[in-house]
Design an enzyme around this catalytic site. Sequence first.
Site, PDB file in Angstrom:
ATOM      1  N   GLU A  30      19.728   4.680  -3.156  1.00  0.00           N
ATOM      2  CA  GLU A  30      19.078   5.948  -3.457  1.00  0.00           C
ATOM      3  C   GLU A  30      19.755   7.079  -2.691  1.00  0.00           C
ATOM      4  O   GLU A  30      19.801   7.061  -1.448  1.00  0.00           O
ATOM      5  CB  GLU A  30      17.601   5.855  -3.077  1.00  0.00           C
ATOM      6  CG  GLU A  30      16.863   4.776  -3.844  1.00  0.00           C
ATOM      7  CD  GLU A  30      15.546   4.371  -3.219  1.00  0.00           C
ATOM      8  OE1 GLU A  30      14.915   3.423  -3.744  1.00  0.00           O
ATOM      9  OE2 GLU A  30      15.147   4.980  -2.208  1.00  0.00           O
ATOM     10  N   LEU A  59      14.728   5.332  -7.704  1.00  0.00           N
ATOM     11  CA  LEU A  59      13.901   4.926  -6.568  1.00  0.00           C
ATOM     12  C   LEU A  59      13.240   3.598  -6.915  1.00  0.00           C
ATOM     13  O   LEU A  59      12.053   3.533  -7.257  1.00  0.00           O
ATOM     14  CB  LEU A  59      12.854   5.993  -6.260  1.00  0.00           C
ATOM     15  CG  LEU A  59      13.376   7.404  -6.001  1.00  0.00           C
ATOM     16  CD1 LEU A  59      12.235   8.335  -5.669  1.00  0.00           C
ATOM     17  CD2 LEU A  59      14.402   7.406  -4.879  1.00  0.00           C
ATOM     18  N   GLU A  61      13.621  -0.182  -5.332  1.00  0.00           N
ATOM     19  CA  GLU A  61      14.245  -1.131  -4.407  1.00  0.00           C
ATOM     20  C   GLU A  61      14.408  -2.524  -5.008  1.00  0.00           C
ATOM     21  O   GLU A  61      15.399  -3.212  -4.735  1.00  0.00           O
ATOM     22  CB  GLU A  61      13.433  -1.209  -3.107  1.00  0.00           C
ATOM     23  CG  GLU A  61      13.601  -0.018  -2.182  1.00  0.00           C
ATOM     24  CD  GLU A  61      12.789   1.200  -2.602  1.00  0.00           C
ATOM     25  OE1 GLU A  61      13.013   2.288  -2.036  1.00  0.00           O
ATOM     26  OE2 GLU A  61      11.926   1.052  -3.496  1.00  0.00           O
ATOM     27  N   PHE A  84      14.835   3.217   4.225  1.00  0.00           N
ATOM     28  CA  PHE A  84      14.107   2.944   5.460  1.00  0.00           C
ATOM     29  C   PHE A  84      13.576   1.516   5.398  1.00  0.00           C
ATOM     30  O   PHE A  84      13.281   0.993   4.327  1.00  0.00           O
ATOM     31  CB  PHE A  84      12.932   3.912   5.639  1.00  0.00           C
ATOM     32  CG  PHE A  84      13.336   5.328   5.904  1.00  0.00           C
ATOM     33  CD1 PHE A  84      13.540   5.792   7.200  1.00  0.00           C
ATOM     34  CD2 PHE A  84      13.507   6.221   4.851  1.00  0.00           C
ATOM     35  CE1 PHE A  84      13.901   7.107   7.441  1.00  0.00           C
ATOM     36  CE2 PHE A  84      13.870   7.542   5.084  1.00  0.00           C
ATOM     37  CZ  PHE A  84      14.070   7.979   6.391  1.00  0.00           C
ATOM     38  N   ILE A  88      11.626  -1.876   2.318  1.00  0.00           N
ATOM     39  CA  ILE A  88      12.395  -3.081   1.985  1.00  0.00           C
ATOM     40  C   ILE A  88      11.548  -4.159   1.313  1.00  0.00           C
ATOM     41  O   ILE A  88      12.087  -5.077   0.684  1.00  0.00           O
ATOM     42  CB  ILE A  88      13.062  -3.654   3.249  1.00  0.00           C
ATOM     43  CG1 ILE A  88      14.281  -4.500   2.875  1.00  0.00           C
ATOM     44  CG2 ILE A  88      12.064  -4.444   4.096  1.00  0.00           C
ATOM     45  CD1 ILE A  88      15.148  -4.882   4.059  1.00  0.00           C
ATOM     46  N   PHE A  89      10.233  -4.054   1.407  1.00  0.00           N
ATOM     47  CA  PHE A  89       9.383  -5.146   0.940  1.00  0.00           C
ATOM     48  C   PHE A  89       9.547  -5.459  -0.550  1.00  0.00           C
ATOM     49  O   PHE A  89       9.503  -6.631  -0.928  1.00  0.00           O
ATOM     50  CB  PHE A  89       7.930  -4.858   1.303  1.00  0.00           C
ATOM     51  CG  PHE A  89       7.740  -4.658   2.783  1.00  0.00           C
ATOM     52  CD1 PHE A  89       7.864  -5.717   3.660  1.00  0.00           C
ATOM     53  CD2 PHE A  89       7.493  -3.398   3.306  1.00  0.00           C
ATOM     54  CE1 PHE A  89       7.730  -5.543   5.029  1.00  0.00           C
ATOM     55  CE2 PHE A  89       7.358  -3.209   4.678  1.00  0.00           C
ATOM     56  CZ  PHE A  89       7.483  -4.279   5.535  1.00  0.00           C
ATOM     57  N   PRO A  90       9.753  -4.467  -1.437  1.00  0.00           N
ATOM     58  CA  PRO A  90       9.980  -4.826  -2.841  1.00  0.00           C
ATOM     59  C   PRO A  90      11.260  -5.632  -3.083  1.00  0.00           C
ATOM     60  O   PRO A  90      11.392  -6.269  -4.128  1.00  0.00           O
ATOM     61  CB  PRO A  90      10.059  -3.448  -3.536  1.00  0.00           C
ATOM     62  CG  PRO A  90       9.311  -2.531  -2.652  1.00  0.00           C
ATOM     63  CD  PRO A  90       9.589  -3.011  -1.270  1.00  0.00           C
ATOM     64  N   HIS A 130       8.376   4.486   7.753  1.00  0.00           N
ATOM     65  CA  HIS A 130       9.763   4.816   8.036  1.00  0.00           C
ATOM     66  C   HIS A 130      10.248   4.280   9.388  1.00  0.00           C
ATOM     67  O   HIS A 130      11.407   4.489   9.733  1.00  0.00           O
ATOM     68  CB  HIS A 130       9.963   6.343   8.034  1.00  0.00           C
ATOM     69  CG  HIS A 130       9.811   6.979   6.687  1.00  0.00           C
ATOM     70  ND1 HIS A 130       8.620   7.003   6.014  1.00  0.00           N
ATOM     71  CD2 HIS A 130      10.704   7.620   5.894  1.00  0.00           C
ATOM     72  CE1 HIS A 130       8.786   7.643   4.861  1.00  0.00           C
ATOM     73  NE2 HIS A 130      10.044   8.022   4.766  1.00  0.00           N
TER      74      HIS A 130
END
Length: 327
Positions: A30, A59, A61, A84, A88-90, A130
């Site tokens: 992104e 946008l 991930e 950030f 990252i979780f997706p 973040h």
Amino acid sequence: MSDAITMVEAVNLALRSEMQRDDSVIVLGEDVGVNGGVFRATVGLRETFGIKRVLDTPLAETMIAGLSVGMAAQGLKPVAEIQFMGFIFPTMEQIICHAARLRHRTRGRLHCPMVLRVPFGGGIHAPEHHSESTEALFAHIPGLRVVIPSSPKRAYGLLLAAIRNPDPVIFMEPKRIYRLNAQTVEDNGEALPLDSCYTLREGADITLVSWGAMIKETLEAADLLAQQGVSCEVIDVVTLNPIDHETILASVAKTGRCVIIHEAPKSCAVGAEISATLGERGLLSLQAPVARVTGYDTIMPYYRMENHYLPNTADIVEAVTATLEFS
């Protein structure tokens, strides 16, 4: 390169160097193209290498991670940026279920040479989501390497190594020290070894183990303790999976005492794994319990409480003093 550069500039230099050397390296994420990334780590790459090798993505991930796995399986070397750590979780389904398993699943027929770059950690007054330090989530996964540089020179050499590695690497960049100091970094294309700790300072009385941004406070504490006659050995873990336990064990065999310092919450963190290994394999060397100086087991607070959450130099000195006094 003769001029001193910051860590974020060293990341850019490594990307530029490897993209020039290897046409299969693709940068995506992104705002990495037109804007050069939220921290400007990819600035100028689109102008140099074009839109086919520096890709601005939506946008999304999950898509970024999935696209990277597909690219890597088909002979490219994607270097994807997640803006950030809190975003990252997706990516985790793609990273854990596909990237980390691809070589095993295909019995070595396919590899997954991808890098997921992630700015992480607190200390920059960022909003919610973040400032996380969740490196332990990925360090737990077989098939993933987790690498964290702590200086411009190591950022350059380790990122080159990560890109050249045939398996996926989570390359976590401590954003608090992106521009903290500068070093002269020679653009020689030489990678640093992965899976190895770095002994930053030799010592005889106690071993301090840390990584990422907390190396700054750890070295400061070692300097203050040296003025009190305490000789600290400082080890930068660098690769959190797999951990170079041998270097840590050898140091503790020499000093007899250990303090582990990290920004992440205390429970189930990488520091707990290091402590457990010291208990299993280095117990007879220890003259005191292993101490840990960490963040709290809470959500990272907003900036007003951020400095209270983050371990500081005084916390480390206090832990070292208590460990030395144990008998």
